[in-house]
Design a protein around this motif. Structure first.
Motif, PDB file in Angstrom:
ATOM      1  N   LYS A 139       3.575   5.711  -2.369  1.00 49.54           N
ATOM      2  CA  LYS A 139       4.274   7.210  -3.298  1.00 49.54           C
ATOM      3  C   LYS A 139       5.046   6.678  -4.346  1.00 49.54           C
ATOM      4  O   LYS A 139       5.629   5.873  -4.356  1.00 49.54           O
ATOM      5  N   ASP A 140       4.935   7.756  -4.407  1.00 47.52           N
ATOM      6  CA  ASP A 140       5.684   7.489  -6.326  1.00 47.52           C
ATOM      7  C   ASP A 140       7.578   7.666  -6.588  1.00 47.52           C
ATOM      8  O   ASP A 140       7.133   5.853  -7.425  1.00 47.52           O
ATOM      9  N   ASN A 141       7.847   7.231  -5.826  1.00 48.42           N
ATOM     10  CA  ASN A 141       9.076   7.562  -5.563  1.00 48.42           C
ATOM     11  C   ASN A 141       9.609   6.542  -4.418  1.00 48.42           C
ATOM     12  O   ASN A 141      10.321   6.634  -3.497  1.00 48.42           O
ATOM     13  N   PHE A 142       9.078   5.455  -4.525  1.00 51.61           N
ATOM     14  CA  PHE A 142       9.674   3.900  -3.718  1.00 51.61           C
ATOM     15  C   PHE A 142      10.115   3.009  -4.134  1.00 51.61           C
ATOM     16  O   PHE A 142       9.367   2.519  -5.667  1.00 51.61           O
ATOM     17  N   LEU A 143      11.344   2.173  -3.585  1.00 52.15           N
ATOM     18  CA  LEU A 143      11.065   0.851  -3.979  1.00 52.15           C
ATOM     19  C   LEU A 143      11.970  -0.365  -3.574  1.00 52.15           C
ATOM     20  O   LEU A 143      12.114   0.667  -2.238  1.00 52.15           O
ATOM     21  N   CYS A 144      11.467  -1.272  -3.329  1.00 54.25           N
ATOM     22  CA  CYS A 144      10.957  -2.461  -2.561  1.00 54.25           C
ATOM     23  C   CYS A 144      12.153  -3.160  -2.708  1.00 54.25           C
ATOM     24  O   CYS A 144      12.269  -3.465  -3.762  1.00 54.25           O
ATOM     25  N   LEU A 145      13.386  -3.755  -2.314  1.00 47.27           N
ATOM     26  CA  LEU A 145      14.245  -5.024  -2.376  1.00 47.27           C
ATOM     27  C   LEU A 145      14.085  -6.054  -1.363  1.00 47.27           C
ATOM     28  O   LEU A 145      14.185  -5.506  -0.191  1.00 47.27           O
ATOM     29  N   THR A 146      13.634  -6.796  -2.320  1.00 46.46           N
ATOM     30  CA  THR A 146      13.232  -8.325  -1.330  1.00 46.46           C
ATOM     31  C   THR A 146      14.274  -8.688  -1.191  1.00 46.46           C
ATOM     32  O   THR A 146      15.137  -9.486  -2.812  1.00 46.46           O
ATOM     33  N   GLN A 147      14.943  -9.450  -0.377  1.00 46.67           N
ATOM     34  CA  GLN A 147      15.439 -10.293  -0.249  1.00 46.67           C
ATOM     35  C   GLN A 147      14.498 -12.030  -0.210  1.00 46.67           C
ATOM     36  O   GLN A 147      15.681 -13.558  -0.284  1.00 46.67           O
ATOM     37  N   LYS A 173       0.873  -1.395   0.125  1.00 49.70           N
ATOM     38  CA  LYS A 173       0.058  -0.294  -0.150  1.00 49.70           C
ATOM     39  C   LYS A 173       1.068   1.400  -0.597  1.00 49.70           C
ATOM     40  O   LYS A 173       0.772   2.084  -0.703  1.00 49.70           O
ATOM     41  N   LEU A 174       2.049   0.824   0.699  1.00 49.25           N
ATOM     42  CA  LEU A 174       2.868   2.207   0.777  1.00 49.25           C
ATOM     43  C   LEU A 174       3.447   2.227  -0.678  1.00 49.25           C
ATOM     44  O   LEU A 174       2.929   3.953  -0.849  1.00 49.25           O
ATOM     45  N   ALA A 175       4.457   1.406  -1.701  1.00 49.02           N
ATOM     46  CA  ALA A 175       4.319   2.002  -2.380  1.00 49.02           C
ATOM     47  C   ALA A 175       3.261   2.044  -3.322  1.00 49.02           C
ATOM     48  O   ALA A 175       3.869   2.943  -4.608  1.00 49.02           O
ATOM     49  N   MET A 176       1.820   2.243  -3.855  1.00 50.55           N
ATOM     50  CA  MET A 176       0.922   2.149  -4.455  1.00 50.55           C
ATOM     51  C   MET A 176       0.781   3.409  -4.074  1.00 50.55           C
ATOM     52  O   MET A 176       0.023   4.930  -4.827  1.00 50.55           O
TER      53      MET A 176
END
Length: 318
Positions: free
Chosen positions: A120-128, A115-118
């Motif tokens: 915030k336009d300038n959001f990037l999540c890196l998942t391991q 939801k936060l990614a939706m």
């Protein structure tokens, strides 16, 4: 951008000499209200997630003394050489992990990040994580990078170019049915008992590539795709980073540890969410530390932006 992949940034790159002295360093902030203000005003946000994000969904983290599968180190089974030597054994391991991932559901932490990614336009999540739970939680593909691949994606081991995304077959084929069996909590699954021989599986009965007809299929794992890594570097270099989220990870394994350091160098405030109090080590007075499960903490932290999140990922405005 070049990196030295050998240690955590917290050991190598303290932001001031005071970080060498525990008595001379103030503790990081723990105010949820103050953090919510920071999230609201932050533009560029980078998140790095580890196994702790999925722990509340019931998935094993393979850490500590019990972090083995039939006396094998899980990381050793991810190596292409292991697959080439014994594809049946490796497939049994990944078929079991896939069954566990498909049986689990995204938790409130996955949904809160999505939801936060939706928002915030300038959001990037890196998942391991390779479990696919972030994808199933609806995290936008354009704002999610799977650093170590996905157990739900298959590729041809012969590198013919065939890729099958979000394959939900459980078991992956009839020969691997033993990996998808469920047992009562008080019983040990035979596949997990190193004293019980593994099922005899012929290579020809394992999943094969439908494109080239000869290569075996294998989960897309630990690829660290060069194009993906370059894209992450390009995003980081676009400008200052307002907030760095470290969620359920010790941040000691590269490339994740390197991204932490790069975000700090670009002015990011670091916020750590982790049940382990030692995860606060190296944080500065302007940083934040929230001790607890990501499934419980993240919905509270982001509530000012995304509203209240329930167990199904539905949100209601404040």
């Amino acid at each position: 951008m070049r990196r030295s992949f050998f240690c955590s940034h917290r050991t190598l790159f303290p932001r001031s000499p005071e970080s060498y002295s525990p008595r001379g360093r103030m503790a990081p902030k723990t105010s949820i209200a103050e953090f919510r203000e920071l999230v609201n005003k932050s533009n560029r946000i980078l998140a790095v997630c580890g196994a702790g994000l999925s722990a509340a969904s019931g998935l094993p983290t393979f850490r500590g003394a019990g972090g083995l599968w039939r006396n094998h180190e899980p990381t050793s089974l991810a190596r292409p050489e292991a697959f080439a030597d014994d594809p049946a054994l490796v497939w049994l391991f990944y078929a079991w992990r896939k069954h566990m991932a498909l049986r689990a559901n995204p938790n409130r932490g996955h949904y809160a990040l999505a939801k936060l990614a939706m928002k915030k336009d300038n959001f990037l999540c890196l998942t391991q994580n390779v479990d696919g739970l972030s994808v199933r939680a609806g995290h936008p593909d354009s704002k999610l990078r799977l650093l170590h691949g996905s157990i739900l994606d298959l590729e041809c081991f012969n590198k013919c170019g065939y890729i099958d995304r979000l394959n939900l077959n459980d078991p992956p084929c009839p020969a691997l049915a033993a990996a998808s069996e469920d047992y009562p909590p008080d019983q040990t699954m035979p596949l997990l008992d190193p004293n019980v021989p593994t099922p005899k599986i012929k290579v020809q009965d394992l999943p094969h590539c439908p494109e080239c007809k000869t290569g075996l299929l294998r989960p897309v794992l630990c690829g660290l795709d060069d194009a993906m890594l370059k894209g992450i570097d390009d995003w980081i270099e676009q400008g200052p980073i307002d907030l760095m989220l470290e969620i359920g990870t010790s941040a000691t394994v590269f490339p994740a540890a390197g991204y932490m350091h790069e975000a700090q160098n670009r002015g990011a405030v670091v916020a750590v969410v982790n049940p382990d109090p030692d995860s606060a080590g190296g944080l500065m007075p302007d940083d934040f530390f929230f001790q607890g499960s990501a499934a419980e903490v993240l919905p509270q932290l982001f509530e000012g932006v995304i509203g209240k999140t329930d167990e199904n990922g539905d949100t209601a405005p404040n």
